[in-house]
Design a protein around this motif. Structure first.
Motif, PDB file in Angstrom:
ATOM      1  N   LYS A 197       0.024  -2.550   0.029  1.00  0.00           N
ATOM      2  CA  LYS A 197      -0.098  -1.382   0.896  1.00  0.00           C
ATOM      3  C   LYS A 197      -0.932  -1.685   2.127  1.00  0.00           C
ATOM      4  CE  LYS A 197       0.374   2.029  -2.775  1.00  0.00           C
ATOM      5  NZ  LYS A 197      -0.206   3.240  -3.379  1.00  0.00           N
ATOM      6  N   GLY A 198      -1.167  -2.951   2.390  1.00  0.00           N
ATOM      7  CA  GLY A 198      -1.957  -3.268   3.559  1.00  0.00           C
ATOM      8  C   GLY A 198      -2.636  -4.606   3.406  1.00  0.00           C
ATOM      9  N   PRO A 199      -3.766  -4.854   4.109  1.00  0.00           N
ATOM     10  CA  PRO A 199      -4.438  -6.129   4.095  1.00  0.00           C
ATOM     11  C   PRO A 199      -4.866  -6.519   2.699  1.00  0.00           C
ATOM     12  CG  PRO A 199      -5.310  -4.699   5.806  1.00  0.00           C
ATOM     13  CD  PRO A 199      -4.395  -3.878   4.971  1.00  0.00           C
ATOM     14  N   ALA A 246      -5.667   3.589   2.912  1.00  0.00           N
ATOM     15  CA  ALA A 246      -4.904   4.521   3.750  1.00  0.00           C
ATOM     16  C   ALA A 246      -5.835   5.407   4.573  1.00  0.00           C
ATOM     17  CB  ALA A 246      -3.986   5.374   2.882  1.00  0.00           C
ATOM     18  N   GLU A 247      -6.930   5.849   3.968  1.00  0.00           N
ATOM     19  CA  GLU A 247      -7.885   6.688   4.693  1.00  0.00           C
ATOM     20  C   GLU A 247      -8.590   5.890   5.790  1.00  0.00           C
ATOM     21  OE1 GLU A 247     -11.960   9.316   3.814  1.00  0.00           O
ATOM     22  OE2 GLU A 247     -10.637   8.713   2.159  1.00  0.00           O
ATOM     23  N   LEU A 248      -8.978   4.664   5.472  1.00  0.00           N
ATOM     24  CA  LEU A 248      -9.615   3.806   6.473  1.00  0.00           C
ATOM     25  C   LEU A 248      -8.668   3.526   7.635  1.00  0.00           C
ATOM     26  CD1 LEU A 248     -11.334   1.292   4.039  1.00  0.00           C
ATOM     27  CD2 LEU A 248     -12.504   2.974   5.474  1.00  0.00           C
ATOM     28  N   LYS A 249      -7.402   3.324   7.310  1.00  0.00           N
ATOM     29  CA  LYS A 249      -6.411   3.040   8.362  1.00  0.00           C
ATOM     30  C   LYS A 249      -6.238   4.239   9.292  1.00  0.00           C
ATOM     31  CE  LYS A 249      -1.801   1.133   9.079  1.00  0.00           C
ATOM     32  NZ  LYS A 249      -0.583   0.598   8.416  1.00  0.00           N
ATOM     33  N   THR A 250      -6.260   5.438   8.735  1.00  0.00           N
ATOM     34  CA  THR A 250      -6.159   6.645   9.558  1.00  0.00           C
ATOM     35  C   THR A 250      -7.298   6.704  10.571  1.00  0.00           C
ATOM     36  OG1 THR A 250      -5.018   7.891   7.828  1.00  0.00           O
ATOM     37  CG2 THR A 250      -6.161   9.171   9.508  1.00  0.00           C
ATOM     38  N   PRO A 295     -16.038   4.110  15.703  1.00  0.00           N
ATOM     39  CA  PRO A 295     -16.659   2.962  15.026  1.00  0.00           C
ATOM     40  C   PRO A 295     -15.690   1.947  14.429  1.00  0.00           C
ATOM     41  CG  PRO A 295     -17.744   5.002  14.401  1.00  0.00           C
ATOM     42  CD  PRO A 295     -16.533   5.392  15.181  1.00  0.00           C
ATOM     43  N   LEU A 296     -14.535   2.391  13.955  1.00  0.00           N
ATOM     44  CA  LEU A 296     -13.611   1.472  13.270  1.00  0.00           C
ATOM     45  C   LEU A 296     -12.528   0.908  14.181  1.00  0.00           C
ATOM     46  CD1 LEU A 296     -13.103   3.149   9.770  1.00  0.00           C
ATOM     47  CD2 LEU A 296     -15.040   1.828  10.664  1.00  0.00           C
TER      48      LEU A 296
END
Length: 239
Positions: free
Chosen positions: A17-19, A190-194, A205-206
């Motif tokens: 689902k990602g990295p 998923a939340e971090l990606k948003t 910041p991200l």
């Protein structure tokens, strides 16, 4: 007795689902070990970044069973908690990128290893569950032993054996980490990606977080701004 395993490789295929990252873990290596030499010349930007800019880290490990050369590389934050003194060696970091069937030795070669070598005692890291059904940040750990030679590079039966590495000039390093605490709530990828996508537009910041800009690295530096923002998410309802 078999030692617990965890997988965390320097450069690895992306998560479902990602990295993603990969590596193995060994239980606390209390024996005195000499600090590893800087045996490789490629220590420019990535190593300096770790030394100069970061006191916070993100470290990936696989919480679900997966065999690599007959060895289960599973190591979750729960496995770390179960270790004596809740300490484990963060071994198995390698730095090759896989593209199809071709192994590319890129400019990223050595980044994750050099980040490990830049880590200092008591620095904090997020424990990130990778290559699993729901990737994300599960808890906090701290560095309790600075870089020393990774024994797995010399073990022929180990998935991370490297015949080109010599004991008098080892290529690969490891650190010891200790469990600090679980996150108050799991922070999913998923939340971090948003937040990352929103911050790219707003300068938040991200905006340049390595989890998204250097996806293949399983050991990643964080700025204090990134660390503080992610930590603040555990106090909020999922977005």
């Amino acid at each position: 007795m078999p030692r617990p395993r965890k997988r965390l490789a320097g450069a690895a295929k992306p998560d479902k689902k990602g990295p993603a990252g990969k590596r193995t873990k060994t239980k606390n290596s209390g024996e005195a070990s000499t600090k590893v030499k800087n045996s490789s010349p490629q220590t420019s930007t990535s190593e300096n970044c770790g030394k100069n800019l970061s006191k916070y880290w993100l470290m990936k490990s696989e919480p679900e069973s997966r065999l690599e050369k007959g060895v289960d590389v599973k190591f979750s934050i729960e496995d770390l908690k179960a270790q004596p003194k809740q300490i484990a060696g963060w071994d198995g970091v390698r730095n090759y990128q896989l593209v199809g069937w071709i192994v590319l030795i890129s400019s990223a070669l050595g980044q994750a290893r050099n980040f490990l070598r830049a880590m200092k005692l008591e620095e904090k890291a997020f424990f990130y569950h990778s290559n699993c059904k729901e990737p994300g940040i599960a808890g906090l750990v701290k560095i309790v032993k600075e870089a020393y030679p990774d024994h797995t590079q010399f073990e022929k039966s180990n998935p991370y054996y490297d015949p080109s590495s010599k004991e008098d000039n080892p290529k690969w390093s490891m650190v010891d980490v200790q469990f600090v605490r679980m996150m108050k709530r799991f922070i999913p990828l998923a939340e971090l990606k948003t937040h990352h996508q929103a911050h790219k537009a707003t300068g938040g910041p991200l905006k340049t977080m390595a989890l998204f800009t250097q996806q293949r690295l399983s050991v990643q530096p964080l700025t204090q701004e990134e660390f503080d923002f992610v930590l603040s998410l555990e106090e909020k309802e999922p977005s």
